[in-house]
Design a protein around this motif. Sequence first.
Motif, PDB file in Angstrom:
ATOM      1  N   UNK A 192      32.087 -23.557 -17.443  1.00 49.02           N
ATOM      2  CA  UNK A 192      31.146 -23.472 -16.322  1.00 49.02           C
ATOM      3  C   UNK A 192      29.958 -22.576 -16.693  1.00 49.02           C
ATOM      4  N   UNK A 193      28.776 -23.151 -16.592  1.00 50.91           N
ATOM      5  CA  UNK A 193      27.576 -22.374 -16.920  1.00 50.91           C
ATOM      6  C   UNK A 193      27.259 -21.386 -15.799  1.00 50.91           C
ATOM      7  N   UNK A 194      26.733 -20.254 -16.205  1.00 49.23           N
ATOM      8  CA  UNK A 194      26.239 -19.265 -15.250  1.00 49.23           C
ATOM      9  C   UNK A 194      24.888 -19.770 -14.730  1.00 49.23           C
ATOM     10  N   UNK A 195      24.614 -19.539 -13.452  1.00 51.05           N
ATOM     11  CA  UNK A 195      23.343 -19.958 -12.859  1.00 51.05           C
ATOM     12  C   UNK A 195      22.534 -18.720 -12.498  1.00 51.05           C
ATOM     13  N   UNK A 196      21.276 -18.713 -12.878  1.00 52.37           N
ATOM     14  CA  UNK A 196      20.403 -17.612 -12.488  1.00 52.37           C
ATOM     15  C   UNK A 196      19.682 -18.030 -11.215  1.00 52.37           C
ATOM     16  N   UNK A 197      19.733 -17.166 -10.184  1.00 55.92           N
ATOM     17  CA  UNK A 197      19.124 -17.491  -8.889  1.00 55.92           C
ATOM     18  C   UNK A 197      18.019 -16.506  -8.530  1.00 55.92           C
ATOM     19  N   UNK A 198      16.947 -17.037  -7.996  1.00 54.41           N
ATOM     20  CA  UNK A 198      15.879 -16.185  -7.484  1.00 54.41           C
ATOM     21  C   UNK A 198      15.254 -16.941  -6.309  1.00 54.41           C
ATOM     22  N   UNK A 199      14.433 -16.266  -5.526  1.00 58.97           N
ATOM     23  CA  UNK A 199      13.942 -16.851  -4.287  1.00 58.97           C
ATOM     24  C   UNK A 199      12.444 -16.628  -4.135  1.00 58.97           C
ATOM     25  N   UNK A 200      11.745 -17.556  -3.502  1.00 57.46           N
ATOM     26  CA  UNK A 200      10.333 -17.368  -3.194  1.00 57.46           C
ATOM     27  C   UNK A 200      10.095 -17.719  -1.742  1.00 57.46           C
ATOM     28  N   UNK A 201       9.234 -16.952  -1.129  1.00 58.26           N
ATOM     29  CA  UNK A 201       8.786 -17.231   0.237  1.00 58.26           C
ATOM     30  C   UNK A 201       7.538 -18.100   0.130  1.00 58.26           C
ATOM     31  N   UNK A 202       7.524 -19.210   0.823  1.00 57.45           N
ATOM     32  CA  UNK A 202       6.338 -20.076   0.775  1.00 57.45           C
ATOM     33  C   UNK A 202       5.265 -19.514   1.694  1.00 57.45           C
ATOM     34  N   UNK A 203       4.133 -19.205   1.068  1.00 59.31           N
ATOM     35  CA  UNK A 203       3.034 -18.530   1.749  1.00 59.31           C
ATOM     36  C   UNK A 203       1.888 -19.497   2.058  1.00 59.31           C
ATOM     37  N   UNK A 204       1.019 -19.037   2.915  1.00 65.15           N
ATOM     38  CA  UNK A 204      -0.209 -19.753   3.264  1.00 65.15           C
ATOM     39  C   UNK A 204      -0.970 -20.168   2.007  1.00 65.15           C
ATOM     40  N   UNK A 205      -1.089 -19.242   1.059  1.00 63.49           N
ATOM     41  CA  UNK A 205      -1.903 -19.504  -0.138  1.00 63.49           C
ATOM     42  C   UNK A 205      -1.246 -20.501  -1.097  1.00 63.49           C
ATOM     43  N   UNK A 206       0.023 -20.839  -0.882  1.00 65.38           N
ATOM     44  CA  UNK A 206       0.673 -21.866  -1.709  1.00 65.38           C
ATOM     45  C   UNK A 206       0.344 -23.269  -1.210  1.00 65.38           C
ATOM     46  N   UNK A 207      -0.169 -23.359   0.025  1.00 64.11           N
ATOM     47  CA  UNK A 207      -0.249 -24.667   0.694  1.00 64.11           C
ATOM     48  C   UNK A 207      -1.645 -25.272   0.630  1.00 64.11           C
TER      49      UNK A 207
END
Lengths: 137, 137, 137, 137
Positions: free
Chosen positions: A1-16
């Motif tokens: 079983x491979x290890x998974x690296x997790x991270x998170x991003x908040x979708x902002x106004x400037x991404x859209x």
Amino acid sequence: MAQTFRTERKIRFSHCDPAGIVYFVNFFDMVSGAVEDWFSEAFGFDAHSTFIRSRVGFPIVNTSCEFFRPCHLGDRLELELVIARLGRSSIEFSVTGRVGGEEKFRARHKVALMSLETQRALPIPADMREKMEPYVV
Amino acid sequence: MAQTFRTERKIRFSHCDPAGIVYFVNFFDMVSGAVEDWFSEAFGFDAHSTFIRSRVGFPIVNTSCEFFRPCHLGDRLELELVIARLGRSSIEFSVTGRVGGEEKFRARHKVALMSLETQRALPIPADMREKMEPYVV
Amino acid sequence: MAQTFRTERKIRFSHCDPAGIVYFVNFFDMVSGAVEDWFSEAFGFDAHSTFIRSRVGFPIVNTSCEFFRPCHLGDRLELELVIARLGRSSIEFSVTGRVGGEEKFRARHKVALMSLETQRALPIPADMREKMEPYVV
Amino acid sequence: MAQTFRTERKIRFSHCDPAGIVYFVNFFDMVSGAVEDWFSEAFGFDAHSTFIRSRVGFPIVNTSCEFFRPCHLGDRLELELVIARLGRSSIEFSVTGRVGGEEKFRARHKVALMSLETQRALPIPADMREKMEPYVV
């Protein structure tokens, strides 16, 4: 079983974009950011600085992405990174973006270790390789 | 012989990363900009506005890029666009970036006509299709 | 004593320019992001969506920034937001960026409540104003 | 009468936000790009490379911008640059953005010549200064 690296991003106004959804180019920036985070967290140091000092780098060989569903302002995008293939010099990452369990995109991002002096591929050193192996699927 | 759509970008300071070369994400923005230019020039109107008014759009299905050589500040990047495949609803563009004849990258960028109301694929109308056909390889 | 809204950004590879420091334009994006965070956290809802639904907005009147010291890859930038002046329709934010106590920049960012129908300034409603007042210096 | 440096930008999809207008941060990028263009055209060489080689730079001291009217997709933005004040080490640019004669924004952008070795301000050399003077209002 491979290890998974997790991270998170908040979708902002400037991404859209004017369609009110994330402009696709920003997903590539997030994929690259996830790889950056993985390097610094999996290796326990600021990878970029080390690489610059050693005159080596991990230039990008190719990148591709399938877009399944749009992302919206305020979404919490969960990024999951594994290594799809670990070559002699190259690492091919698979990065998936999900919001609340729904898959938004799936990217492949291949980099290769290179000497910045000679512009030629270098074998990934054994100690580096060892830290990468748990993430290989 | 397919018609080729050509456009150019000047590589600026803000395109470049700490390694002094174009940050790859900016190439995707240029690919998308070339498609935007092609839409407005090949169709003779502001495509985006028309699409928004008709409640249709061309969301991106997938994108991929091979990076051959780095680009530097001051480079004049020549972009060449053709249509690699024209489907019932989809257009798959091939966009190449060159500096002084040297190929820097080659991208594939697939979009599909979609109703923004129903979120379903629509057949590309015959008059639109006719304007696209000269660019198909 | 005014309440201070705090948020943090990690300085990434993609924020940095060929001089190896944060490209100044990214600081403006972070200032705007801090205001966005403040709106959603101080008001307990997704401000942008609400504004869009009510056909009002907070367009930017002016922005300025003093740059004291460069920021580098890997820095943890601490952003501090207060309201420097609360007018009838306008809010003038003061946003400071620090790394480990060292002040990197100080920005002023003025927005004004406007009807998207008439394009005219609107007085900030009393209930909104009440939530803003603790942040006024 | 001061000489005015003129350059133009096409407003693209990727410049625009969910409100359908140019995201203000992109104006700062265009202001900086106009200064970059002025450096290379007024000085007849790639300013950045020269500066990097001489171990000097023009870091930004401060920037400010008044936003008068929004810009939209498809607009041709005309940028006009003059020097509002030429100091011993510093240059304060005034950059105006217009579409079809309507003023959209007016920015001030101050940079100062600095040694990258000592991090201290340097007097602008006489030959550089001479090329700048025609642009001073």
